[in-house]
Design an enzyme around this catalytic site. Structure first.
Site, PDB file in Angstrom:
ATOM      1  N   ASP A   1       9.888  -6.302   3.660  1.00 41.68           N
ATOM      2  CA  ASP A   1       8.943  -6.906   4.597  1.00 41.68           C
ATOM      3  C   ASP A   1       7.513  -6.512   4.240  1.00 41.68           C
ATOM      4  O   ASP A   1       7.252  -5.482   3.624  1.00 41.68           O
ATOM      5  CB  ASP A   1       9.288  -6.565   6.043  1.00 41.68           C
TER       6      ASP A   1
ATOM      7  N   CYS B   1       4.079   1.158   9.741  1.00 41.81           N
ATOM      8  CA  CYS B   1       5.538   1.142   9.750  1.00 41.81           C
ATOM      9  C   CYS B   1       6.110   1.301   8.346  1.00 41.81           C
ATOM     10  O   CYS B   1       7.313   1.222   8.143  1.00 41.81           O
ATOM     11  CB  CYS B   1       6.052  -0.149  10.387  1.00 41.81           C
TER      12      CYS B   1
ATOM     13  N   HIS C   1       5.699  -0.609   5.572  1.00 36.47           N
ATOM     14  CA  HIS C   1       6.083  -1.776   4.776  1.00 36.47           C
ATOM     15  C   HIS C   1       5.465  -1.736   3.383  1.00 36.47           C
ATOM     16  O   HIS C   1       5.978  -2.373   2.459  1.00 36.47           O
ATOM     17  CB  HIS C   1       5.700  -3.071   5.498  1.00 36.47           C
TER      18      HIS C   1
ATOM     19  N   GLU D   1       7.140  -7.623  11.970  1.00 35.15           N
ATOM     20  CA  GLU D   1       6.699  -6.961  13.196  1.00 35.15           C
ATOM     21  C   GLU D   1       6.551  -7.942  14.356  1.00 35.15           C
ATOM     22  O   GLU D   1       6.642  -7.562  15.519  1.00 35.15           O
ATOM     23  CB  GLU D   1       5.361  -6.251  12.961  1.00 35.15           C
TER      24      GLU D   1
ATOM     25  N   HIS E   1      14.742   0.584   5.349  1.00 37.84           N
ATOM     26  CA  HIS E   1      13.598   0.904   6.206  1.00 37.84           C
ATOM     27  C   HIS E   1      13.299   2.374   6.029  1.00 37.84           C
ATOM     28  O   HIS E   1      14.203   3.208   5.992  1.00 37.84           O
ATOM     29  CB  HIS E   1      13.875   0.603   7.676  1.00 37.84           C
TER      30      HIS E   1
ATOM     31  N   HIS F   1       4.825   3.509  13.550  1.00 35.52           N
ATOM     32  CA  HIS F   1       3.901   2.792  14.434  1.00 35.52           C
ATOM     33  C   HIS F   1       2.770   3.679  14.961  1.00 35.52           C
ATOM     34  O   HIS F   1       1.988   3.231  15.802  1.00 35.52           O
ATOM     35  CB  HIS F   1       4.630   2.119  15.601  1.00 35.52           C
TER      36      HIS F   1
END
Length: 383
Positions: free
Chosen positions: A75, A100, A102, A134, A161, A355
């Protein structure tokens, strides 16, 4: 093993970190990714910009003797967070940050791709650089518009992730649900406004909303098995304009989370029933809207995940841990509903959480992740 070496991977990650972009606005990011890919040997590559979702990027690697097409997703989008890390390569876009990780996801994917661009894989590979994880359900959006068709249709799908709670380079995974599904819920209660001195001539939606919220608290505690998990949180409540006017309208905005799609649907049904009851009790209208999009539970395929875990657990170069499901959401859940596959964690060891404005994952995880996942894909192609 890597074609892109460690210093090159770190440079790529830092540049991506400097140019974060919000969902469906990843123009600079996509252009940079394509630029990096085009520097690789392209003999086996097909580079495809998906026009219906302009920031989506596919890269297909032709296999030498394919019996399947393996998908790998990374992502791309960032969050509306003002960075406070103080890093020399901090975000250059005010109010937007890769909070996050990415940028880590994309860099690892590029590292894996660079190896197979030079060393032709046995099976076909499709790398999907996905916009809008997101927000706006980018995976579902590309699927619905026909992005996964023809040569770009995977037989199985994988994704990682990053996880700040695991040591850098650690792989974490589990069978079944990895992350929860999430569903936005908006509730409008519509009555009649009036003078605070004459409540009998109005229909107070502050009182109705309070009753609604009170009843919602019993859904998880009394309608869901204690052995299963679900969450309902209403984080925003808005009603009224001034203290001496009875509010004729109240709006509640919240989120529902569950470890199975069935759990989410059960919670949805309970909220509808509560709304119907409030409407009957208070003589008002209650309108309930749900918006789940692609944020389904990330449910790993048993067979593929068994092989993934067995490989990682028995590889001497990998630090593997079993993980518990978490209530965070991920739109990879929708793609794993359409294609069998596995999502897993890559440890990036940080005291700040995902976050947060100070999130600073350890870059040492990047080359480790590239090697671990490349080796896994090679092993998978032998089966």
């Amino acid at each position: 093993m890597m074609t892109l070496n460690k210093s090159e991977l770190i440079h790529i990650r830092r540049h991506l970190h400097e140019i974060p972009e919000l969902a469906l606005h990843e123009k600079e990011t996509t252009a940079y990714l394509e630029k990096v890919v085009r520097r690789m040997p392209t003999r086996y590559l097909t580079i495809h910009r998906f026009a219906p979702v302009p920031t989506a990027l596919f890269v297909r690697v032709q296999g030498s003797d394919p019996k399947r097409t393996i998908g790998y997703r990374a992502d791309m989008d960032a969050l509306p967070v003002t960075e406070q890390t103080g890093l020399p390569f901090a975000s250059k876009h005010p109010g937007v940050m890769h909070a996050c990780g990415h940028d880590i996801h994309m860099t690892v994917a590029l590292g894996i791709l660079s190896y197979f661009a030079t060393n032709q894989p046995k099976d076909n590979l499709v790398f999907f650089f996905q916009p809008a994880e997101e927000a706006d359900s980018g995976g579902k959006l590309v699927y619905d518009k026909g992005g996964f068709s023809g040569k770009f249709k995977p037989d199985e799908f994988y994704a990682l992730h990053d996880n700040p709670n695991l040591p850098a380079g650690t792989i974490g995974c589990r069978k079944g649900t990895l992350t929860a599904g999430t569903n936005e819920v908006n509730v409008d209660l519509i009555g009649k406004s009036g003078h605070a001195a004459y409540p009998q001539k109005a229909n107070d939606m502050v009182v109705a909303a309070a009753q609604y919220l009170s009843q919602v608290q019993a859904v998880i505690s009394r309608s869901i098995s204690p052995l299963k998990s679900g969450v309902i949180t209403f984080g925003k409540v808005r009603a009224g304009v001034i203290r001496n006017v009875i509010a004729g309208h109240a709006r509640l905005e919240g989120t529902i989370r569950g470890l199975t799609q069935g759990m989410i649907q059960r919670i949805d049904n309970h909220l509808k029933m509560i709304g119907d009851g409030i409407a009957a009790s208070f003589g008002c209208q209650v309108e309930t809207q749900f918006n789940q999009g692609g944020y389904w539970p990330v449910t790993n395929n048993n067979k593929l995940t068994h092989f993934f875990i067995h490989y990682m657990k028995h590889c001497s170069k990998v630090n593997f841990v079993y993980t518990q499901p978490v209530m965070t959401g991920e739109d990879m859940g929708y793609l794993l509903h359409k294609f069998p596959g596995t999502m897993f964690w890559l440890g990036v060891q940080d005291s700040s959480q995902l976050h947060s404005s100070t999130f600073n994952p350890k870059e040492s995880a990047i080359p480790i992740g590239v090697n671990e996942i490349t080796d896994f894909l090679k092993a998978r192609m032998q089966k």
